[in-house]
Design a protein around this motif. Structure first.
Motif, PDB file in Angstrom:
ATOM      1  N   UNK A 224       0.874  -1.181   0.000  1.00 19.13           N
ATOM      2  CA  UNK A 224       0.000   0.000   0.000  1.00 19.13           C
ATOM      3  C   UNK A 224       0.906   1.223   0.000  1.00 19.13           C
ATOM      4  N   UNK A 225       1.451   1.540  -1.179  1.00 17.47           N
ATOM      5  CA  UNK A 225       2.463   2.593  -1.295  1.00 17.47           C
ATOM      6  C   UNK A 225       2.258   3.355  -2.589  1.00 17.47           C
ATOM      7  N   UNK A 226       2.702   4.613  -2.574  1.00 18.11           N
ATOM      8  CA  UNK A 226       2.693   5.463  -3.767  1.00 18.11           C
ATOM      9  C   UNK A 226       4.080   6.052  -3.931  1.00 18.11           C
ATOM     10  N   UNK A 227       4.521   6.171  -5.170  1.00 15.53           N
ATOM     11  CA  UNK A 227       5.758   6.893  -5.459  1.00 15.53           C
ATOM     12  C   UNK A 227       5.364   8.356  -5.616  1.00 15.53           C
ATOM     13  N   UNK A 228       5.571   9.124  -4.566  1.00 15.10           N
ATOM     14  CA  UNK A 228       5.067  10.501  -4.527  1.00 15.10           C
ATOM     15  C   UNK A 228       5.987  11.345  -3.668  1.00 15.10           C
ATOM     16  N   UNK A 229       6.237  12.571  -4.114  1.00 13.77           N
ATOM     17  CA  UNK A 229       7.186  13.446  -3.424  1.00 13.77           C
ATOM     18  C   UNK A 229       6.919  14.878  -3.846  1.00 13.77           C
ATOM     19  N   UNK A 230       7.442  15.818  -3.053  1.00 16.98           N
ATOM     20  CA  UNK A 230       7.317  17.234  -3.385  1.00 16.98           C
ATOM     21  C   UNK A 230       8.681  17.773  -3.777  1.00 16.98           C
ATOM     22  N   UNK A 231       8.673  18.884  -4.518  1.00 18.36           N
ATOM     23  CA  UNK A 231       9.899  19.513  -4.984  1.00 18.36           C
ATOM     24  C   UNK A 231      10.187  20.749  -4.146  1.00 18.36           C
ATOM     25  N   UNK A 314       5.478  22.480  -6.452  1.00 18.85           N
ATOM     26  CA  UNK A 314       5.071  21.322  -7.249  1.00 18.85           C
ATOM     27  C   UNK A 314       5.215  20.030  -6.457  1.00 18.85           C
ATOM     28  N   UNK A 315       4.335  19.086  -6.787  1.00 17.61           N
ATOM     29  CA  UNK A 315       4.258  17.755  -6.185  1.00 17.61           C
ATOM     30  C   UNK A 315       4.128  16.769  -7.334  1.00 17.61           C
ATOM     31  N   UNK A 316       4.781  15.608  -7.220  1.00 21.32           N
ATOM     32  CA  UNK A 316       4.787  14.639  -8.315  1.00 21.32           C
ATOM     33  C   UNK A 316       4.428  13.250  -7.811  1.00 21.32           C
ATOM     34  N   UNK A 317       3.592  12.552  -8.592  1.00 23.66           N
ATOM     35  CA  UNK A 317       3.406  11.105  -8.427  1.00 23.66           C
ATOM     36  C   UNK A 317       3.925  10.416  -9.682  1.00 23.66           C
TER      37      UNK A 317
END
Length: 360
Positions: A224-231, A314-317
């Motif tokens: 139960x994980x997402x590849x997600x991060x903010x810049x 910005x935020x990226x998935x």
């Protein structure tokens, strides 16, 4: 949908997105003091082509009105073939190229010395390549959380290899220790009773190559994980981005230029051109990846107004990564969300890009 089925996640819902931001790591920019060693030579990428437009924009915004830099007749009277690049713009361009690798992490600018412009005048069209050598590193006795670094920087004409600007500058640079952080992540926020639950884990890629995105997706697979991060970067909107950039594309819409009319509009002020907001967010994202080629965009939406003084982050998935067999690059599908200083989504869209593979 039955009561037992999980609710789908709208990542741009304001409450959901705020909770995601609290848990996402920040992809940091810049280098800490520990990254620099005396004698290191840093080739800065990208370079920059010096243009007449850039030169005149710099001079006009700084009230440099010497006619030799504006008019051909005045330039020739002074022995130039045409209006040359102003030394102030040349110096600023030479230093600007170095910021990401040398001083973006922050710290005090302690000084610059030995600024020189050897050789012939520099004209528009010159491709500027810049390198910096670490001259010295030292501990700050007054501020133990910083170190002191001095660099010798040289800007060269890429065609002739002639040095066109050089200087030595010294900065305080933050140490990773004792002021290291966990990269901006935080404990998981309490999930609402009736809203969709965010993934248990947020995974951040280790780098910006295709293999890094592929590995991050593999780490998230079957969990139960997402590849997600903010810049880390943000860009506050001012006259140039709100009004100047639209005009440079011949966009004359009153929304960007007429504060009188817009005072009675729902935004209450002139607003940033949507493509400026979008491009700013994508620029933040691309700074943390090795883009090879853009393929396309889908599902783009603008969620609320961006007005002067607002800051765009910005935020990226990372949604998918496909190895198509190309030697140079693989294909990655992203979702990018631009948000403001109040953590409100202002733009979202999916993007497909070819990302460089790590050199073998």
């Amino acid at each position: 949908m039955t009561e037992d089925e999980p609710k789908s996640i709208d990542w741009t819902d304001s409450d959901t997105f705020a909770r995601a931001l609290e848990r996402a790591d920040t992809r940091e920019k810049g280098n800490y003091f520990e990254a620099f060693e005396e004698g290191d030579l840093i080739e800065h990428d990208p370079g920059l082509t010096l243009t007449r437009w850039g030169n005149e924009a710099w001079m006009s915004q700084t009230l440099n009105h010497d006619p030799a830099y504006w008019r051909t007749d005045a330039a020739r009277e002074r022995g130039f073939d045409e209006p040359p690049i102003h030394p102030d713009y040349l110096t600023a361009a030479t230093l600007g190229i170095t910021v990401e690798e040398l001083s973006e992490k922050g710290g005090y600018f302690l000084g610059r010395t030995d600024v020189r412009f050897p050789g012939a005048p520099v004209y528009a069209g010159t491709e500027l390549h810049v390198e910096s050598e670490v001259v010295s590193t030292a501990t700050s006795s007054s501020r133990p959380e910083y170190g002191i670094v001095t660099w010798r920087t040289r800007g060269r004409d890429a065609e002739t290899d002639e040095v066109v600007c050089s200087y030595e500058r010294t900065n305080m640079i933050p140490r990773r220790e004792p002021v290291a952080t966990d990269g901006g992540g935080a404990a998981a926020a309490e999930e609402p009773e009736n809203g969709p639950s965010l993934p248990d884990e947020f995974v951040t890629p280790d780098g910006g190559y295709f293999e890094d995105f592929l590995a991050a997706l593999e780490r998230a697979d079957d969990r139960d994980a997402a590849v997600a991060y903010r810049h880390e970067r943000g860009r506050t909107q001012g006259d140039l981005t709100v009004a100047g950039l639209p005009l440079s594309t011949l966009n004359t819409a009153k929304q960007h230029h007429n504060a009188d009319v817009m005072a009675d509009s729902p935004s209450g002020d002139i607003v940033t051109y949507g493509d400026v907001t979008r491009s700013t967010a994508l620029g933040h994202a691309r700074s943390d990846e090795r883009t090879y080629r853009e393929v396309g965009f889908d599902d783009e939406q603008f969620h609320t107004f961006v007005t002067p003084g607002d800051t765009v982050y910005a935020f990226t998935r990372v949604l998918e990564a496909e190895n198509t067999g190309r030697e140079e690059a693989g294909t990655v599908r992203f979702e990018h969300i631009a948000f403001n200083q109040d953590d409100e989504p202002v733009y979202s869209g999916t993007r497909i890009a070819e990302i460089q593979k790590r050199p073998s």
